[in-house]
Design a protein around this motif. Sequence first.
Motif: not given
Length: 284
Positions: A38, A78, A81, A84-85
């Motif tokens: 991340l 994955d 995640k 969200k980024c």
Amino acid sequence: MLIIETQLMLRRVIRRWRLAGKRIALVPTMGNLHDGHLSLIGEARSRADIVVASIFVNPMQFERTDDLVRYPRTLQDDCEKLNKCDVDLVFAPTVADIYPQGFNEQTFVEVPGLSSRLEGASRPGHFRGVTTVVSKLFNLIQPDIACFGEKDYQQLALIRKMVADMSYDIEIIGVATVRAADGLAFSSRNGNLTKDERKLAPGLSQVMGSMAARLAAGERNIEQIIAEGEKALMEKGLRPDGIAICDADCLLTPGNGSQRAVILMAAWLGNTRLIDNQQVELTW
Ligand SMILES: Nc1ncnc2c1ncn2[C@@H]1O[C@H](COP(=O)(O)OP(=O)(O)OP(=O)(O)O)[C@@H](O)[C@H]1O
Ligand SMILES: CC(C)(CO)[C@@H](O)C(=O)[O-]
Ligand code: BAL
């Protein structure tokens, strides 16, 4: 966020973005994402209009079948995640899409020399697999920049050389290693450790830190520092599998002209092989 599984679809989307003049960043991964990945995504996000993450457990870079079979695969988690980024596209192809003829017949890209030393000596064929798949990803995604972790120090050095040697117009960004509070570098393979092994795992960065302190203090008997590092690892319950101290730029033995060294560590805990590294400024 788009999730694309085929080269054909990927090319269409990339063509559209390139025609619109977008600056594209690529973060290649094998998935099972953690805070280290991340951090690469964050770096890419701050430098480009479009962030593409690839998730592909590349069989060509696994020299041991058991390691390939055990490699953690968590695609849905994955993608959550990455969404969200603020990632724009996840490229998660199948092995058949990337290697339609099988990877034994695949044309390869290999950096001579460095590919077969250090990690390359412990894992024959590994770096050929890495540079071949990264080269394919570069050709497919045509990024302006690509982010790689310093945790895989030799891999980063090889990719920089491949980019220079093959005239890729891509800026390679090296991103610092992200660690757990106890010093263990995040790695997907940490998930394969048992509870007891996980407690021993920080021994790797602790021993590396002691070796770094000796180098920074001016000690230059490299063989002795390595031998004592191996002994210290064994005392902490790890089985050393290659410790080296190299010039941080050329990855050869440090000489009087070397300004920075890198300590490269690899060790086994049960069936899991961990790696780590630390750079040290040298004053002569
Ligand atoms: N702790 C970390 N900090 C920063 N970057 C990392 C870290 N761990 C991995 N990376 C980088 O993330 C990218 C993808 O790595 P990969 O998917 O193989 O994950 P990994 O955690 O290194 O897994 P492995 O168990 O295979 O070593 C690589 O560029 C790698 O160097
Ligand atoms: C760069 C990479 C994604 C190529 O498969 C892999 O070696 C990794 O995750 O470091
Ligand atoms: N992060 C390095 C990939 C590998 O160990 O295969």
